[in-house]
Design a protein around this motif. Structure first.
Motif, PDB file in Angstrom:
ATOM      1  N   GLY A   1      21.135  14.837  -7.949  1.00 14.98           N
ATOM      2  CA  GLY A   1      21.035  14.953  -9.626  1.00 14.98           C
ATOM      3  C   GLY A   1      20.214  14.034  -9.398  1.00 14.98           C
ATOM      4  O   GLY A   1      19.419  13.061  -9.944  1.00 14.98           O
ATOM      5  N   LEU A   2      20.508  12.690  -8.235  1.00 15.40           N
ATOM      6  CA  LEU A   2      18.970  10.780  -7.944  1.00 15.40           C
ATOM      7  C   LEU A   2      18.971  11.726  -7.340  1.00 15.40           C
ATOM      8  O   LEU A   2      17.285  11.013  -7.863  1.00 15.40           O
ATOM      9  N   ALA A   3      18.102  12.791  -7.105  1.00 12.11           N
ATOM     10  CA  ALA A   3      16.478  12.787  -6.945  1.00 12.11           C
ATOM     11  C   ALA A   3      16.174  13.350  -8.199  1.00 12.11           C
ATOM     12  O   ALA A   3      14.823  13.625  -8.259  1.00 12.11           O
ATOM     13  N   LYS A   4      16.807  14.636  -8.964  1.00 15.33           N
ATOM     14  CA  LYS A   4      16.468  15.501  -9.739  1.00 15.33           C
ATOM     15  C   LYS A   4      15.812  14.131 -10.898  1.00 15.33           C
ATOM     16  O   LYS A   4      14.650  14.028 -11.569  1.00 15.33           O
ATOM     17  N   LEU A   5      16.901  13.375 -10.749  1.00 15.41           N
ATOM     18  CA  LEU A   5      16.364  11.660 -12.019  1.00 15.41           C
ATOM     19  C   LEU A   5      15.073  10.984 -11.457  1.00 15.41           C
ATOM     20  O   LEU A   5      14.774  10.474 -12.163  1.00 15.41           O
ATOM     21  N   ALA A   6      15.479  10.691  -9.873  1.00 18.33           N
ATOM     22  CA  ALA A   6      13.807  10.394  -9.792  1.00 18.33           C
ATOM     23  C   ALA A   6      12.779  10.926  -9.984  1.00 18.33           C
ATOM     24  O   ALA A   6      11.716   9.507  -9.922  1.00 18.33           O
ATOM     25  N   GLY A   7      12.629  12.173  -9.619  1.00 22.01           N
ATOM     26  CA  GLY A   7      11.418  12.905 -10.717  1.00 22.01           C
ATOM     27  C   GLY A   7      11.438  12.856 -11.977  1.00 22.01           C
ATOM     28  O   GLY A   7       9.956  12.694 -12.082  1.00 22.01           O
ATOM     29  N   GLU A   8      11.600  13.372 -12.759  1.00 22.31           N
ATOM     30  CA  GLU A   8      12.090  12.467 -14.257  1.00 22.31           C
ATOM     31  C   GLU A   8      11.621  11.358 -13.868  1.00 22.31           C
ATOM     32  O   GLU A   8      11.214  11.006 -15.299  1.00 22.31           O
ATOM     33  N   LEU A   9      12.157  10.510 -14.214  1.00 19.39           N
ATOM     34  CA  LEU A   9      11.745   9.189 -14.083  1.00 19.39           C
ATOM     35  C   LEU A   9      10.992   8.312 -13.935  1.00 19.39           C
ATOM     36  O   LEU A   9      11.218   6.935 -13.725  1.00 19.39           O
ATOM     37  N   GLY A  10      10.307   9.186 -12.874  1.00 19.11           N
ATOM     38  CA  GLY A  10       8.682   8.651 -11.694  1.00 19.11           C
ATOM     39  C   GLY A  10       8.318   7.412 -12.791  1.00 19.11           C
ATOM     40  O   GLY A  10       8.514   7.052 -12.195  1.00 19.11           O
ATOM     41  N   PRO A  11       8.066   7.416 -13.547  1.00 16.64           N
ATOM     42  CA  PRO A  11       6.628   6.984 -14.007  1.00 16.64           C
ATOM     43  C   PRO A  11       8.079   5.432 -14.362  1.00 16.64           C
ATOM     44  O   PRO A  11       7.646   4.001 -14.135  1.00 16.64           O
ATOM     45  N   ILE A  12       9.165   5.090 -14.116  1.00 11.35           N
ATOM     46  CA  ILE A  12       9.641   4.624 -15.430  1.00 11.35           C
ATOM     47  C   ILE A  12      10.021   3.495 -13.398  1.00 11.35           C
ATOM     48  O   ILE A  12      10.790   2.509 -13.282  1.00 11.35           O
TER      49      ILE A  12
ATOM     50  N   GLU B   1       0.527  -0.813   0.123  1.00  6.15           N
ATOM     51  CA  GLU B   1      -0.173   0.260   0.180  1.00  6.15           C
ATOM     52  C   GLU B   1       1.054   1.283   0.200  1.00  6.15           C
ATOM     53  O   GLU B   1       0.599   2.363  -0.614  1.00  6.15           O
ATOM     54  N   LEU B   2       2.375   1.361   0.188  1.00  9.70           N
ATOM     55  CA  LEU B   2       2.984   2.209   0.272  1.00  9.70           C
ATOM     56  C   LEU B   2       2.997   3.105  -1.015  1.00  9.70           C
ATOM     57  O   LEU B   2       3.319   1.865  -1.844  1.00  9.70           O
ATOM     58  N   ALA B   3       3.131   3.875  -1.602  1.00 12.42           N
ATOM     59  CA  ALA B   3       2.951   4.802  -2.606  1.00 12.42           C
ATOM     60  C   ALA B   3       4.627   4.923  -3.703  1.00 12.42           C
ATOM     61  O   ALA B   3       5.271   5.027  -2.935  1.00 12.42           O
ATOM     62  N   PRO B   4       4.234   4.143  -4.565  1.00 12.73           N
ATOM     63  CA  PRO B   4       5.879   4.370  -5.143  1.00 12.73           C
ATOM     64  C   PRO B   4       6.974   5.607  -5.204  1.00 12.73           C
ATOM     65  O   PRO B   4       7.936   5.428  -4.677  1.00 12.73           O
ATOM     66  N   LYS B   5       6.367   6.358  -5.346  1.00 13.98           N
ATOM     67  CA  LYS B   5       6.961   8.190  -5.112  1.00 13.98           C
ATOM     68  C   LYS B   5       7.982   7.544  -4.406  1.00 13.98           C
ATOM     69  O   LYS B   5       8.436   7.949  -3.528  1.00 13.98           O
ATOM     70  N   ALA B   6       6.966   7.486  -2.250  1.00 17.36           N
ATOM     71  CA  ALA B   6       7.117   7.818  -1.476  1.00 17.36           C
ATOM     72  C   ALA B   6       8.633   6.789  -1.311  1.00 17.36           C
ATOM     73  O   ALA B   6       9.371   7.024  -0.400  1.00 17.36           O
ATOM     74  N   ALA B   7       8.325   5.624  -1.561  1.00 13.72           N
ATOM     75  CA  ALA B   7       9.445   4.787  -1.163  1.00 13.72           C
ATOM     76  C   ALA B   7      10.993   5.342  -2.628  1.00 13.72           C
ATOM     77  O   ALA B   7      12.077   5.148  -1.348  1.00 13.72           O
ATOM     78  N   VAL B   8      10.539   5.678  -3.230  1.00  6.82           N
ATOM     79  CA  VAL B   8      11.830   6.616  -4.261  1.00  6.82           C
ATOM     80  C   VAL B   8      11.931   7.159  -3.261  1.00  6.82           C
ATOM     81  O   VAL B   8      13.673   7.392  -2.866  1.00  6.82           O
ATOM     82  N   VAL B   9      11.750   8.440  -3.062  1.00  5.13           N
ATOM     83  CA  VAL B   9      12.029   9.535  -1.769  1.00  5.13           C
ATOM     84  C   VAL B   9      13.135   8.967  -1.500  1.00  5.13           C
ATOM     85  O   VAL B   9      14.269   9.700  -0.505  1.00  5.13           O
ATOM     86  N   ASP B  10      12.594   7.661  -0.251  1.00  7.03           N
ATOM     87  CA  ASP B  10      13.134   7.367   0.749  1.00  7.03           C
ATOM     88  C   ASP B  10      14.703   7.047  -0.034  1.00  7.03           C
ATOM     89  O   ASP B  10      15.506   7.212   1.067  1.00  7.03           O
ATOM     90  N   ARG B  11      14.208   6.278  -0.655  1.00 10.20           N
ATOM     91  CA  ARG B  11      16.094   5.737  -1.160  1.00 10.20           C
ATOM     92  C   ARG B  11      16.723   6.867  -1.519  1.00 10.20           C
ATOM     93  O   ARG B  11      18.070   6.846  -1.163  1.00 10.20           O
ATOM     94  N   ILE B  12      16.150   8.086  -1.808  1.00 14.53           N
ATOM     95  CA  ILE B  12      17.288   9.870  -2.643  1.00 14.53           C
ATOM     96  C   ILE B  12      17.862  10.219  -0.593  1.00 14.53           C
ATOM     97  O   ILE B  12      18.802   9.936  -0.924  1.00 14.53           O
TER      98      ILE B  12
END
Length: 247
Positions: free
Chosen positions: A234-245, A142-153
């Motif tokens: 750069g990693l944070a920016k990539l996470a935003g621009e590559l969000g769907p991937i 149930e965790l939002a995928p975007k939140a998981a990416v931000v956590d990694r960043i």
């Protein structure tokens, strides 16, 4: 007890703990011959020479599984060795991966501040964290995928990493990230060259760093190695621009 021999070896610009891939191949009881297996894995998972592994002519007279002449050895970082063990999906692979993790834990326990100064150890910490995140995501769908990416960043924000490690943290294949970075003018290759170079505007924006180091070959000669590093910004920016991937 030493399950698989680990030695110090120069990979990239650091002395790191390394595994002889032939020894790992024998331990994992892989059905394929060594040459086919290692080349397939490198191609399939986008491992890069001088970042994830180095090669050298085989010597020493040790007996390994398989035959042939003019063979070469592949010396792998612990990160690469862990991945190779994990994808075998058998008891031997699980045993090897747990052994490598324990070896890393012991090495870090000797000097807990070393990871902050050693890029190779930092890469190991980031990979270990990524594995933990994957486990948490699987346990809580149930965790939002975007939140998981931000956590990694946020956790990775302590320093820079190479493009392969950035891809692992973004959960995309290294080839996909290299292609995207090239298409969107983050990196390029000089005419006639093979090494990736960071565009100056991305360096000035603090998204990338371009590192040039001199490494010693096995024959004692030296060569210049160029490496693009992704910053936390750069990693944070990539996470935003590559969000769907990344999702």
């Amino acid at each position: 007890m030493e399950l698989i021999k680990i030695e110090q070896r120069a990979i990239g610009d650091s002395q790191v703990q390394a595994i002889n891939a032939r020894v790992l191949h024998v331990f994992l009881e892989v059905g394929k011959d060594f040459a086919t297996w290692i080349k397939d894995r490198i191609e399939q998972y986008g491992f890069l020479e001088n970042q994830d592994f180095v090669t050298a002519p085989q010597n020493g007279g040790a007996v390994y599984k398989g035959g042939g002449h003019n063979r070469k050895d592949y010396h792998l970082t612990l990160d690469m060795a862990k991945e190779l063990a994990m994808v075998e999906r058998n008891e031997k692979g699980k045993q090897a991966r747990q052994y490598f993790i324990e070896c890393e834990r012991r090495a870090k326990a000797i000097d807990p501040m070393a990871a902050l100064a050693d890029p190779a150890m930092m890469r190991g910490l980031l990979l270990t964290y990524s594995e933990k995140v994957l486990s948490l995501e699987a346990a809580n769908a149930e965790l939002a995928p975007k939140a998981a990416v931000v956590d990694r960043i946020v956790t990775a924000a302590e320093g820079t990493m190479n493009v392969t490690m950035a891809a692992k943290n973004l959960q995309v294949q290294p080839k996909v990230l290299f292609t995207w970075l090239s298409a969107h003018r983050w990196i390029y290759r000089r005419a006639g060259g093979t090494a990736w170079v960071a565009y100056q505007d991305k360096i000035q924006q603090g998204l990338l760093q371009h590192k040039i180091t001199t490494v010693e070959r096995t024959d004692g000669t030296e060569k210049v190695v160029e490496q693009v590093l992704v910053t936390a910004k750069g990693l944070a920016k990539l996470a935003g621009e590559l969000g769907p991937i990344c999702a």
